[in-house]
Design a protein around this motif. Structure first.
Motif, PDB file in Angstrom:
ATOM      1  N   GLY A   1       0.794  -1.217   0.000  1.00 40.07           N
ATOM      2  CA  GLY A   1       0.000   0.000   0.000  1.00 40.07           C
ATOM      3  C   GLY A   1       0.826   1.267   0.000  1.00 40.07           C
ATOM      4  N   ASP A   2       2.140   1.157   0.266  1.00 41.01           N
ATOM      5  CA  ASP A   2       2.992   2.339   0.166  1.00 41.01           C
ATOM      6  C   ASP A   2       3.108   2.751  -1.291  1.00 41.01           C
ATOM      7  OD1 ASP A   2       3.540   2.706   2.846  1.00 41.01           O
ATOM      8  OD2 ASP A   2       5.473   1.673   2.794  1.00 41.01           O
ATOM      9  N   ILE A   3       3.286   4.044  -1.495  1.00 40.98           N
ATOM     10  CA  ILE A   3       3.538   4.575  -2.833  1.00 40.98           C
ATOM     11  C   ILE A   3       5.020   4.890  -2.891  1.00 40.98           C
ATOM     12  CG2 ILE A   3       3.044   6.417  -4.472  1.00 40.98           C
ATOM     13  CD1 ILE A   3       0.290   6.674  -3.005  1.00 40.98           C
ATOM     14  N   VAL A   4       5.702   4.250  -3.828  1.00 42.21           N
ATOM     15  CA  VAL A   4       7.144   4.398  -3.925  1.00 42.21           C
ATOM     16  C   VAL A   4       7.553   4.820  -5.333  1.00 42.21           C
ATOM     17  CG1 VAL A   4       7.549   2.625  -2.165  1.00 42.21           C
ATOM     18  CG2 VAL A   4       7.621   1.993  -4.571  1.00 42.21           C
TER      19      VAL A   4
ATOM     20  N   ILE B   1       2.832  -0.405  -3.807  1.00 42.25           N
ATOM     21  CA  ILE B   1       3.405  -1.717  -3.536  1.00 42.25           C
ATOM     22  C   ILE B   1       2.250  -2.714  -3.388  1.00 42.25           C
ATOM     23  CG2 ILE B   1       4.704  -3.117  -1.882  1.00 42.25           C
ATOM     24  CD1 ILE B   1       6.482  -1.216  -3.413  1.00 42.25           C
ATOM     25  N   ILE B   2       2.312  -3.775  -4.184  1.00 41.49           N
ATOM     26  CA  ILE B   2       1.272  -4.810  -4.170  1.00 41.49           C
ATOM     27  C   ILE B   2       1.923  -6.192  -4.088  1.00 41.49           C
ATOM     28  CG2 ILE B   2      -0.373  -3.422  -5.501  1.00 41.49           C
ATOM     29  CD1 ILE B   2       0.391  -5.215  -7.946  1.00 41.49           C
TER      30      ILE B   2
ATOM     31  N   ALA C   1       5.639  -6.085  -5.811  1.00 39.37           N
ATOM     32  CA  ALA C   1       5.867  -5.362  -7.067  1.00 39.37           C
ATOM     33  C   ALA C   1       5.355  -3.935  -6.931  1.00 39.37           C
ATOM     34  CB  ALA C   1       5.138  -6.067  -8.212  1.00 39.37           C
ATOM     35  N   ILE C   2       5.808  -3.082  -7.844  1.00 41.77           N
ATOM     36  CA  ILE C   2       5.257  -1.726  -7.963  1.00 41.77           C
ATOM     37  C   ILE C   2       4.193  -1.773  -9.045  1.00 41.77           C
ATOM     38  CG2 ILE C   2       5.699   0.672  -8.603  1.00 41.77           C
ATOM     39  CD1 ILE C   2       8.598   0.299  -7.768  1.00 41.77           C
ATOM     40  N   ASP C   3       2.987  -1.364  -8.707  1.00 45.58           N
ATOM     41  CA  ASP C   3       1.897  -1.271  -9.674  1.00 45.58           C
ATOM     42  C   ASP C   3       1.838   0.179 -10.159  1.00 45.58           C
ATOM     43  OD1 ASP C   3      -0.350  -1.678 -11.221  1.00 45.58           O
ATOM     44  OD2 ASP C   3      -1.735  -1.665  -9.520  1.00 45.58           O
TER      45      ASP C   3
ATOM     46  N   SER D   1       8.368  -6.116 -10.907  1.00 44.80           N
ATOM     47  CA  SER D   1       8.619  -7.101  -9.855  1.00 44.80           C
ATOM     48  C   SER D   1      10.019  -6.913  -9.293  1.00 44.80           C
ATOM     49  CB  SER D   1       8.479  -8.517 -10.418  1.00 44.80           C
ATOM     50  OG  SER D   1       7.162  -8.726 -10.847  1.00 44.80           O
ATOM     51  N   PHE D   2      10.221  -7.365  -8.065  1.00 43.32           N
ATOM     52  CA  PHE D   2      11.508  -7.213  -7.388  1.00 43.32           C
ATOM     53  C   PHE D   2      12.278  -8.527  -7.368  1.00 43.32           C
ATOM     54  CE2 PHE D   2       8.815  -4.352  -4.477  1.00 43.32           C
ATOM     55  CZ  PHE D   2       8.744  -3.384  -5.446  1.00 43.32           C
TER      56      PHE D   2
END
Length: 124
Positions: A62-65, A78-79, A86-88, A97-98
Motif C-alpha cells: 500500500g505504500d507509494i514508492v 506496492i502490491i 511489485a510496484i503497480d 517485480s523485485f
C-alpha cells in the motif's frame, strides 16, 4: 532467508499508524506491540515487505514508492503479485517485480493518506 513479519494499520481511535503483530479477537482487528494493544481499521492492514527505502524507511504493502533499477523507473503502489512484491505503476500501465536486489526505492506516501500521488508522474 528470513524476514521480519510485521504489520501496519491505522488506529480506529486516533489517526495514527501502528506497527506490530496482527490478530483478530471477537470480530475486531488489533495490532499488538511493546507499547500496547490497538484496535485498527481492517481496511488499512498492510504487511511489511522486508525491504527498506534509500532512507532506511520500512516499505509496506500500500505504500507509494518511486523505484529505479537498471535503467527502469516507476512510481506506484506496492502490491503482492505472482508470489512476490511489485510496484503497480497504473500511469504507465506496468508492474515492476523485485526479482533482483538492484532496486533503489523512495517511499513517497501510501494509498490511504496520499492517494493523489498515484495520479502524478514518475517523481524524478
Amino acid at each position: 532467508m528470513s524476514r521480519e513479519i510485521l504489520f501496519r494499520a491505522k488506529s480506529i481511535y486516533q489517526n495514527v499508524w501502528i506497527e506490530g503483530d496482527l490478530f483478530r479477537q471477537l470480530g475486531k482487528t488489533h495490532i499488538l506491540n511493546d507499547k500496547g494493544r490497538y484496535q485498527v481499521d481492517p481496511s488499512t492492514v498492510c504487511q511489511y515487505t522486508g525491504l527498506t527505502d534509500k532512507n532506511g524507511k520500512k516499505i509496506f504493502e500500500g505504500d507509494i514508492v518511486y523505484g529505479r533499477c537498471n535503467g527502469l523507473s516507476g512510481r506506484g503502489e506496492i502490491i503482492w503479485c505472482n508470489g512476490g512484491y511489485a510496484i503497480d505503476d497504473k500511469k504507465c500501465r506496468r508492474t515492476y517485480s523485485f526479482f533482483n536486489s538492484d532496486w533503489v526505492f523512495r517511499v513517497d506516501g501510501n494509498k490511504w493518506d496520499t492517494p493523489e500521488l498515484l495520479e502524478g508522474g514518475t517523481g524524478e
